[in-house]
Design a protein around this motif. Structure first.
Motif, PDB file in Angstrom:
ATOM      1  N   LYS A  57       4.935   9.645  24.309  1.00 17.11           N
ATOM      2  CA  LYS A  57       4.209   9.497  23.055  1.00 17.11           C
ATOM      3  C   LYS A  57       4.868   8.410  22.207  1.00 17.11           C
ATOM      4  CE  LYS A  57       1.365  13.069  23.591  1.00 17.11           C
ATOM      5  NZ  LYS A  57      -0.115  12.921  23.639  1.00 17.11           N
ATOM      6  N   PRO A  59       4.305   5.948  18.463  1.00 14.21           N
ATOM      7  CA  PRO A  59       3.600   6.055  17.183  1.00 14.21           C
ATOM      8  C   PRO A  59       2.410   5.108  17.073  1.00 14.21           C
ATOM      9  CG  PRO A  59       5.644   4.829  16.908  1.00 14.21           C
ATOM     10  CD  PRO A  59       5.659   5.376  18.308  1.00 14.21           C
ATOM     11  N   GLU A  60       1.439   5.559  16.312  1.00 17.38           N
ATOM     12  CA  GLU A  60       0.310   4.722  15.911  1.00 17.38           C
ATOM     13  C   GLU A  60       0.169   4.872  14.396  1.00 17.38           C
ATOM     14  OE1 GLU A  60      -4.112   3.509  17.399  1.00 17.38           O
ATOM     15  OE2 GLU A  60      -3.371   5.501  17.903  1.00 17.38           O
ATOM     16  N   GLU A  63      -2.896   2.764   8.751  1.00 20.26           N
ATOM     17  CA  GLU A  63      -2.610   1.898   7.603  1.00 20.26           C
ATOM     18  C   GLU A  63      -3.196   2.444   6.304  1.00 20.26           C
ATOM     19  OE1 GLU A  63      -0.705  -0.618   7.164  1.00 20.26           O
ATOM     20  OE2 GLU A  63      -0.086  -1.010   9.217  1.00 20.26           O
ATOM     21  N   LEU A  90       5.269  -2.409  15.395  1.00 23.33           N
ATOM     22  CA  LEU A  90       5.770  -1.528  16.436  1.00 23.33           C
ATOM     23  C   LEU A  90       6.130  -2.346  17.669  1.00 23.33           C
ATOM     24  CD1 LEU A  90       6.244   1.227  17.889  1.00 23.33           C
ATOM     25  CD2 LEU A  90       3.791   1.199  18.440  1.00 23.33           C
ATOM     26  N   GLU A  92       6.701  -1.622  21.160  1.00 24.50           N
ATOM     27  CA  GLU A  92       6.457  -0.501  22.070  1.00 24.50           C
ATOM     28  C   GLU A  92       7.553  -0.328  23.114  1.00 24.50           C
ATOM     29  OE1 GLU A  92       2.646  -0.577  23.879  1.00 24.50           O
ATOM     30  OE2 GLU A  92       1.530  -0.634  21.983  1.00 24.50           O
ATOM     31  N   SER A 102       7.132  10.355  13.163  1.00 25.74           N
ATOM     32  CA  SER A 102       6.006  11.146  12.653  1.00 25.74           C
ATOM     33  C   SER A 102       6.483  12.333  11.828  1.00 25.74           C
ATOM     34  CB  SER A 102       5.137  11.632  13.814  1.00 25.74           C
ATOM     35  OG  SER A 102       5.854  12.497  14.666  1.00 25.74           O
ATOM     36  N   VAL A 110       1.723   8.598  10.481  1.00 23.39           N
ATOM     37  CA  VAL A 110       2.136   8.295  11.854  1.00 23.39           C
ATOM     38  C   VAL A 110       1.505   9.310  12.797  1.00 23.39           C
ATOM     39  CG1 VAL A 110       4.043   7.949  13.457  1.00 23.39           C
ATOM     40  CG2 VAL A 110       4.329   7.354  11.038  1.00 23.39           C
ATOM     41  N   GLU A 111       0.582   8.837  13.597  1.00 28.31           N
ATOM     42  CA  GLU A 111       0.030   9.666  14.672  1.00 28.31           C
ATOM     43  C   GLU A 111       0.595   9.167  15.994  1.00 28.31           C
ATOM     44  OE1 GLU A 111      -4.205   9.799  14.324  1.00 28.31           O
ATOM     45  OE2 GLU A 111      -4.132  10.907  12.425  1.00 28.31           O
ATOM     46  N   GLU A 112       0.227   9.776  17.097  1.00 30.31           N
ATOM     47  CA  GLU A 112       0.814   9.402  18.381  1.00 30.31           C
ATOM     48  C   GLU A 112      -0.257   9.132  19.432  1.00 30.31           C
ATOM     49  OE1 GLU A 112       5.135  11.650  18.361  1.00 30.31           O
ATOM     50  OE2 GLU A 112       3.396  12.777  19.082  1.00 30.31           O
ATOM     51  N   ARG A 113       0.091   8.243  20.343  1.00 31.84           N
ATOM     52  CA  ARG A 113      -0.775   7.967  21.495  1.00 31.84           C
ATOM     53  C   ARG A 113       0.104   7.824  22.727  1.00 31.84           C
ATOM     54  NH1 ARG A 113      -0.495   2.420  22.695  1.00 31.84           N
ATOM     55  NH2 ARG A 113       0.261   1.096  20.986  1.00 31.84           N
ATOM     56  N   ARG A 115       1.711   6.185  26.027  1.00 26.19           N
ATOM     57  CA  ARG A 115       2.074   4.905  26.649  1.00 26.19           C
ATOM     58  C   ARG A 115       2.494   5.209  28.090  1.00 26.19           C
ATOM     59  NH1 ARG A 115       3.887  -0.277  26.240  1.00 26.19           N
ATOM     60  NH2 ARG A 115       5.773  -0.821  27.363  1.00 26.19           N
TER      61      ARG A 115
END
Length: 275
Positions: A57, A59-60, A63, A90, A92, A102, A110-113, A115
């Motif tokens: 995970k 951060p995303e 904004e 970021l 990555e 987060s 701060v959400e997560e995605r 990778r």
């Protein structure tokens, strides 16, 4: 029992030793944790039955919620985040996926995605289960894939052979941890001796028993002298031989020849007696 085959440096013959040991067992699980350059499949020739991605995970930044307070960047020990007046940057490849940014964000910005770092493939070879990981080229972090490989080990099956990454950094430590015995494969060169001494120090810190296999053993006694001084058993010596190199280059196992089958059987007996 978990038997790991490791080396302080690359190119010593670690995978050669690990795959030939696996080929002699009646049943075994083989885990190739050298995810930056897995090649055990060349010798064991498994039938791959499944493949799954391994991700972390990252951060995303949302904004619309971000106030650019900088707490996320201050928290990150790896400098994966930088806050500027124009927004949050970021990097990555530096993110370890800890999720701390987060947690410290007061605005919930701060959400997560996911990778994707690579894949884990599973299959069957002549003696049992086969697993290996493949790190995506350019990715710097092998440990998440190694942890996923080890998570999939069937603890009720015995024995397990782990082909560890070379070196003494985090990937090697993640691979050999929880092992009952580690076989260190080395060669009688100055680099081989230095890196072997580092690996020995790591295993003593982890309190894991060990033995040594010397490849190209007829090139000098520097490794034998070191092992005698340190009280480490030398369990097998492999000569510097063109015949061995030709077998390896064709992806063939040494134990298909009776003389090497006997030597590797003796190696297995020595390991069992030391555990």
């Amino acid at each position: 029992m978990i038997l790991s085959v490791a080396s302080g440096k690359g190119g010593t013959g670690k995978t050669t030793v690990a795959t030939n040991l696996a080929a002699l067992l009646k049943e075994a699980q083989f885990i190739d944790c050298d995810v930056e350059g897995p090649n055990a499949h060349i010798f064991l020739k498994p039938s791959i039955t499944s493949s799954s991605e391994v991700s972390i995970k990252i951060p995303e930044i949302i904004e619309e919620r971000c106030t650019h307070c900088g707490r996320c960047a201050d928290f990150c020990s790896f400098n994966a985040l930088a806050v500027t007046k124009n927004g949050v940057m970021l990097f990555e490849e530096l993110c370890r996926g800890c999720g701390g940014c987060s947690l410290v964000c007061p605005e919930g910005a701060v959400e997560e995605r996911n990778r994707v770092l690579g894949v884990v493939e599973e299959g069957i070879f002549e003696r049992g289960r086969f697993l290996h990981g493949k790190l995506t080229p350019g990715e710097p972090f092998a440990s998440p894939i190694i942890r996923e490989l080890k998570r999939r080990i069937d603890r009720n099956a015995d024995p397990v052979i782990i082909d560890s990454p070379p070196g003494v950094a985090c990937p090697m430590i993640n691979s050999v941890s929880e092992s009952d015995f580690v076989l260190l494969v080395t060669e009688p060169t100055p680099f081989g001796l230095f890196d072997l001494s580092l690996a020995v120090s790591v295993l003593r810190e982890l309190e894991i028993p060990m033995g040594v296999v010397i490849n190209k053993a007829d090139e000098g006694r520097v490794i034998e002298d070191f092992c005698k001084k340190e009280g480490i058993p030398v369990l097998l010596k492999i000569p510097f031989s063109r015949d061995i190199a030709e077998l390896y280059s064709r992806g063939e196992l040494l134990v298909k020849e009776e003389r090497w089958k006997e030597r590797f059987e003796a190696l297995l007996k020595s390991i069992w007696s030391l555990v």
